[in-house]
Design a protein around this motif. Structure first.
Motif, PDB file in Angstrom:
ATOM      1  N   LYS A 133      -8.414  -7.166  24.277  1.00 19.84           N
ATOM      2  CA  LYS A 133      -9.850  -7.387  24.404  1.00 19.84           C
ATOM      3  C   LYS A 133     -10.182  -8.514  25.387  1.00 19.84           C
ATOM      4  O   LYS A 133     -11.340  -8.694  25.753  1.00 19.84           O
ATOM      5  N   GLY A 134      -9.169  -9.279  25.796  1.00 13.93           N
ATOM      6  CA  GLY A 134      -9.405 -10.339  26.765  1.00 13.93           C
ATOM      7  C   GLY A 134      -9.325 -11.726  26.146  1.00 13.93           C
ATOM      8  O   GLY A 134      -8.803 -11.895  25.037  1.00 13.93           O
ATOM      9  N   PRO A 135      -9.821 -12.726  26.883  1.00 10.70           N
ATOM     10  CA  PRO A 135     -10.508 -12.610  28.177  1.00 10.70           C
ATOM     11  C   PRO A 135      -9.552 -12.236  29.312  1.00 10.70           C
ATOM     12  O   PRO A 135      -8.448 -12.758  29.394  1.00 10.70           O
ATOM     13  N   TRP A 136     -10.008 -11.328  30.184  1.00 13.67           N
ATOM     14  CA  TRP A 136      -9.229 -10.869  31.319  1.00 13.67           C
ATOM     15  C   TRP A 136      -9.572 -11.708  32.538  1.00 13.67           C
ATOM     16  O   TRP A 136     -10.734 -11.758  32.947  1.00 13.67           O
ATOM     17  N   ARG A 137      -8.552 -12.353  33.109  1.00 21.60           N
ATOM     18  CA  ARG A 137      -8.738 -13.227  34.262  1.00 21.60           C
ATOM     19  C   ARG A 137      -7.838 -12.783  35.411  1.00 21.60           C
ATOM     20  O   ARG A 137      -6.710 -12.336  35.204  1.00 21.60           O
ATOM     21  N   LEU A 138      -8.352 -12.914  36.617  1.00 21.19           N
ATOM     22  CA  LEU A 138      -7.518 -12.697  37.800  1.00 21.19           C
ATOM     23  C   LEU A 138      -6.398 -13.718  37.824  1.00 21.19           C
ATOM     24  O   LEU A 138      -6.615 -14.903  37.502  1.00 21.19           O
ATOM     25  N   VAL A 139      -5.177 -13.297  38.184  1.00 15.14           N
ATOM     26  CA  VAL A 139      -4.093 -14.265  38.311  1.00 15.14           C
ATOM     27  C   VAL A 139      -4.443 -15.255  39.411  1.00 15.14           C
ATOM     28  O   VAL A 139      -5.135 -14.920  40.380  1.00 15.14           O
ATOM     29  N   ASP A 140      -3.956 -16.467  39.267  1.00 16.49           N
ATOM     30  CA  ASP A 140      -4.308 -17.531  40.205  1.00 16.49           C
ATOM     31  C   ASP A 140      -3.323 -17.558  41.371  1.00 16.49           C
ATOM     32  O   ASP A 140      -2.199 -18.036  41.256  1.00 16.49           O
ATOM     33  N   THR A 141      -3.766 -17.019  42.484  1.00 16.64           N
ATOM     34  CA  THR A 141      -2.959 -16.998  43.710  1.00 16.64           C
ATOM     35  C   THR A 141      -3.355 -18.105  44.679  1.00 16.64           C
ATOM     36  O   THR A 141      -2.808 -18.171  45.789  1.00 16.64           O
ATOM     37  N   THR A 142      -4.288 -18.955  44.278  1.00 16.89           N
ATOM     38  CA  THR A 142      -4.831 -19.934  45.228  1.00 16.89           C
ATOM     39  C   THR A 142      -3.839 -21.042  45.557  1.00 16.89           C
ATOM     40  O   THR A 142      -3.983 -21.699  46.588  1.00 16.89           O
ATOM     41  N   ARG A 143      -2.833 -21.257  44.707  1.00 17.64           N
ATOM     42  CA  ARG A 143      -1.889 -22.348  44.967  1.00 17.64           C
ATOM     43  C   ARG A 143      -1.111 -22.118  46.250  1.00 17.64           C
ATOM     44  O   ARG A 143      -0.891 -23.047  47.031  1.00 17.64           O
ATOM     45  N   PHE A 144      -0.685 -20.865  46.498  1.00 15.11           N
ATOM     46  CA  PHE A 144       0.116 -20.591  47.697  1.00 15.11           C
ATOM     47  C   PHE A 144      -0.637 -19.747  48.721  1.00 15.11           C
ATOM     48  O   PHE A 144      -0.115 -19.483  49.797  1.00 15.11           O
ATOM     49  N   ARG A 145      -1.872 -19.324  48.396  1.00 15.46           N
ATOM     50  CA  ARG A 145      -2.648 -18.545  49.349  1.00 15.46           C
ATOM     51  C   ARG A 145      -4.133 -18.926  49.187  1.00 15.46           C
ATOM     52  O   ARG A 145      -4.971 -18.107  48.792  1.00 15.46           O
ATOM     53  N   PRO A 146      -4.460 -20.166  49.493  1.00 16.45           N
ATOM     54  CA  PRO A 146      -5.819 -20.655  49.217  1.00 16.45           C
ATOM     55  C   PRO A 146      -6.907 -19.959  50.015  1.00 16.45           C
ATOM     56  O   PRO A 146      -8.063 -19.948  49.606  1.00 16.45           O
ATOM     57  N   GLY A 147      -6.587 -19.361  51.136  1.00 20.19           N
ATOM     58  CA  GLY A 147      -7.607 -18.736  51.958  1.00 20.19           C
ATOM     59  C   GLY A 147      -7.899 -17.297  51.623  1.00 20.19           C
ATOM     60  O   GLY A 147      -8.826 -16.700  52.202  1.00 20.19           O
ATOM     61  N   ALA A 148      -7.129 -16.699  50.692  1.00 18.59           N
ATOM     62  CA  ALA A 148      -7.303 -15.291  50.341  1.00 18.59           C
ATOM     63  C   ALA A 148      -8.070 -15.170  49.038  1.00 18.59           C
ATOM     64  O   ALA A 148      -8.194 -16.118  48.259  1.00 18.59           O
ATOM     65  N   GLU A 149      -8.592 -13.973  48.797  1.00 23.79           N
ATOM     66  CA  GLU A 149      -9.340 -13.720  47.572  1.00 23.79           C
ATOM     67  C   GLU A 149      -8.430 -13.895  46.355  1.00 23.79           C
ATOM     68  O   GLU A 149      -7.306 -13.393  46.313  1.00 23.79           O
ATOM     69  N   LYS A 150      -8.917 -14.616  45.369  1.00 29.14           N
ATOM     70  CA  LYS A 150      -8.137 -14.879  44.164  1.00 29.14           C
ATOM     71  C   LYS A 150      -7.718 -13.571  43.495  1.00 29.14           C
ATOM     72  O   LYS A 150      -8.498 -12.627  43.400  1.00 29.14           O
ATOM     73  N   GLY A 151      -6.474 -13.532  43.039  1.00 26.46           N
ATOM     74  CA  GLY A 151      -5.964 -12.371  42.323  1.00 26.46           C
ATOM     75  C   GLY A 151      -5.323 -11.323  43.191  1.00 26.46           C
ATOM     76  O   GLY A 151      -4.690 -10.402  42.668  1.00 26.46           O
ATOM     77  N   LYS A 152      -5.460 -11.438  44.512  1.00 27.39           N
ATOM     78  CA  LYS A 152      -4.860 -10.463  45.426  1.00 27.39           C
ATOM     79  C   LYS A 152      -3.408 -10.878  45.645  1.00 27.39           C
ATOM     80  O   LYS A 152      -3.122 -11.849  46.330  1.00 27.39           O
ATOM     81  N   VAL A 153      -2.465 -10.108  45.072  1.00 29.97           N
ATOM     82  CA  VAL A 153      -1.057 -10.505  45.099  1.00 29.97           C
ATOM     83  C   VAL A 153      -0.295  -9.924  46.280  1.00 29.97           C
ATOM     84  O   VAL A 153       0.778 -10.430  46.628  1.00 29.97           O
ATOM     85  N   TRP A 154      -0.829  -8.833  46.862  1.00 32.46           N
ATOM     86  CA  TRP A 154      -0.169  -8.252  48.033  1.00 32.46           C
ATOM     87  C   TRP A 154      -1.183  -7.467  48.836  1.00 32.46           C
ATOM     88  O   TRP A 154      -2.099  -6.859  48.277  1.00 32.46           O
ATOM     89  N   SER A 155      -1.025  -7.491  50.158  1.00 31.79           N
ATOM     90  CA  SER A 155      -1.905  -6.751  51.041  1.00 31.79           C
ATOM     91  C   SER A 155      -1.247  -6.617  52.402  1.00 31.79           C
ATOM     92  O   SER A 155      -0.484  -7.502  52.821  1.00 31.79           O
ATOM     93  N   PRO A 156      -1.543  -5.543  53.149  1.00 31.58           N
ATOM     94  CA  PRO A 156      -1.108  -5.493  54.542  1.00 31.58           C
ATOM     95  C   PRO A 156      -1.612  -6.679  55.353  1.00 31.58           C
ATOM     96  O   PRO A 156      -1.025  -7.005  56.391  1.00 31.58           O
ATOM     97  N   GLU A 157      -2.672  -7.323  54.877  1.00 28.99           N
ATOM     98  CA  GLU A 157      -3.186  -8.514  55.543  1.00 28.99           C
ATOM     99  C   GLU A 157      -2.164  -9.648  55.592  1.00 28.99           C
ATOM    100  O   GLU A 157      -2.263 -10.540  56.428  1.00 28.99           O
ATOM    101  N   PHE A 158      -1.191  -9.617  54.685  1.00 32.27           N
ATOM    102  CA  PHE A 158      -0.254 -10.727  54.557  1.00 32.27           C
ATOM    103  C   PHE A 158       0.940 -10.610  55.497  1.00 32.27           C
ATOM    104  O   PHE A 158       1.952 -11.287  55.315  1.00 32.27           O
ATOM    105  N   VAL A 159       0.839  -9.769  56.505  1.00 28.41           N
ATOM    106  CA  VAL A 159       1.948  -9.582  57.432  1.00 28.41           C
ATOM    107  C   VAL A 159       2.325 -10.891  58.111  1.00 28.41           C
ATOM    108  O   VAL A 159       3.494 -11.098  58.487  1.00 28.41           O
ATOM    109  N   GLY A 160       1.381 -11.796  58.257  1.00 24.68           N
ATOM    110  CA  GLY A 160       1.670 -13.085  58.884  1.00 24.68           C
ATOM    111  C   GLY A 160       2.571 -13.982  58.059  1.00 24.68           C
ATOM    112  O   GLY A 160       3.044 -15.009  58.553  1.00 24.68           O
TER     113      GLY A 160
END
Length: 443
Positions: A133-160
């Motif tokens: 039932k939650g609470p459901w939260r996006l995982v915190d990816t901001t520690r190592f990827r502060p410029g990307a949308e929170k919770g996004k763990v993989w994307s073709p955008e990360f090719v860099g």
């Protein structure tokens, strides 16, 4: 370990070895023994619909308000206008991590500005919760990827983020462009797994990608990542190319889609569309080499329609093989209506995207004839909650049929879960929780 030794190990696990001290190291979804209550009363099996291939479309097998709900996932900025997370191929699971239950959710999502997840989308998002039932939260990816949308763990955008010896996005997974579609490339149907104390994501590059097929990501940290690509996918998806998919897919680009992971103890297998599987190497960087991928032994419909979303779940000493299948409506010669898992044909209209399932004593099969597990619950997974309750996911397919109707499409593409019932060690069937399980087909 020989194949006989491995099978003996699997069977012992299914018989209840997980209760002898290894459960804390295994996902809650690992195959577990039946409760062993001889006096317990189980709901009955329904008689098989005849002939084989006819769908059971009764409302007892629909996700309803009394047996299901939509997960209250934390909204991303893109979701705030609609007030919900648009999701296909919903995946939910529960794992024991550090002695506590951890619920995870992911699925196919779309990028802002597009109404579907094509011809491109922008990656994989993950949500976590301490209970269903939650609470459901996006995982915190901001520690190592502060410029990307929170919770996004993989994307073709990360090719860099690629570095020598560490590939996050392979060349075949990068975005590309053509005159017909413009920007192309998307990731579909991710699954998240906790195996041997490490997080893995198995997903698929979709039809508009340079190469179409399944791949695996390996976490170098916790559930939020950072993730890198498994070494076996540096050049291509799992398996070999073949002819398939829409006509716009380039020759040689199409591989096996809808990849998933099934594990027991220290062994893991890749489950692929539509009836294929492969054993993972011990280092989990690739599948074991073979001249051809083995196939599950199952009873096909005649004729066999297009199936998707293969998934294996262990329960009560048995293996359950799920597929997604469109049921189609047609009118028979006597004027009666037929709803069945028929291939497309003039006079047949898509109705519901169902979950069908078969059962076997062994992972490889042979599997029984299939039955309808849930109406409109196709391309799903089954999982066990931290109390042992059984659930399946659903998303209400908006592409065609019932949920494409303009009056309903606003309630489609959701992260839903529905409670299941098991008919016990004699019946060995799983169904969506029914209102009237004692009512037979046609009753």
């Amino acid at each position: 370990m020989t194949s006989d030794d491995r099978e003996l190990r699997r069977r012992s696990l299914l018989a209840g070895a997980v209760g002898l001290g290894v459960a804390a190291a295994m996902p809650v979804t690992a195959a577990q023994a039946a409760p062993g209550q001889p006096s317990r009363t189980y709901p009955p099996n329904w008689p098989d619909a005849e002939p084989y291939g006819v769908a059971d479309a009764r409302t007892d097998l629909w996700p309803r308000e009394d047996n299901s709900f939509v997960l209250p996932l934390e909204l991303r900025p893109r979701d705030r206008e609609s007030g919900k997370v648009w999701m296909r191929d919903t995946y939910v699971n529960c794992f024991t991590v550090g002695g506590r239950p951890l619920y995870v959710a992911t699925g196919t999502t779309r990028t802002p500005g597009l109404n579907v997840a094509a011809p491109w989308n922008d990656g994989i998002f993950v949500w976590i919760a301490p209970s269903l039932k939650g609470p459901w939260r996006l995982v915190d990816t901001t520690r190592f990827r502060p410029g990307a949308e929170k919770g996004k763990v993989w994307s073709p955008e990360f090719v860099g983020e690629n570095r020598p010896g560490r590939t996050v996005v392979a060349p075949w997974q990068e975005y590309w462009y053509d005159d017909r579609f413009g920007k192309r490339g998307q990731v579909w149907a991710p699954e998240l797994h906790y195996f041997r104390g490490r997080w893995y994501i198995v997903a698929c590059m979709g039809d508009h990608s340079r190469k179409v097929g399944s791949f695996m990501l390996v976490s170098e940290g916790g559930i939020a990542g950072p993730y890198r690509l498994a070494r076996g996918n540096l050049d291509k998806p799992f398996g070999e190319p073949f002819i398939g998919g829409p006509a716009f897919i380039e020759p040689g680009a199409y591989h096996h889609i809808d990849g998933g992971l099934y594990s027991e103890g220290g062994d893991a297998w890749l489950v692929l569309h539509n009836d294929l599987y492969a054993e993972f190497r011990d280092d989990m960087e690739d599948i074991v080499p073979t001249t051809s991928l083995p196939r599950f032994r199952q009873v096909p419909y005649s004729p066999e329609p297009y199936l998707e979303g293969a998934y294996v779940f262990g329960h009560g000493g048995k293996y359950y093989l799920l597929h997604a299948a469109w049921s189609r409506r047609s009118t028979q010669a006597d004027g009666s209506e037929r709803i069945a898992y028929d291939p497309p044909q003039a006079g047949r209209t898509q109705f519901q995207y169902d979950a069908v399932v078969a059962v076997a004593d062994r992972f490889e099969g042979p599997y029984s004839e299939r039955w309808t597990l849930g109406v409109g619950a196709g391309h799903n997974n089954i999982f066990r909650d931290h109390r042992g309750g059984l659930w399946a996911t659903f998303f209400r397919n908006p592409v065609a049929g019932y949920w494409a109707d303009p009056s309903r499409v606003g309630d489609a593409a959701v992260p839903g879960v529905v409670r299941l019932e098991w008919t016990g060690p004699e019946g060995n069937r799983l169904y969506v929780k029914r209102r009237n399980p004692g009512v037979a087909v046609g009753g």
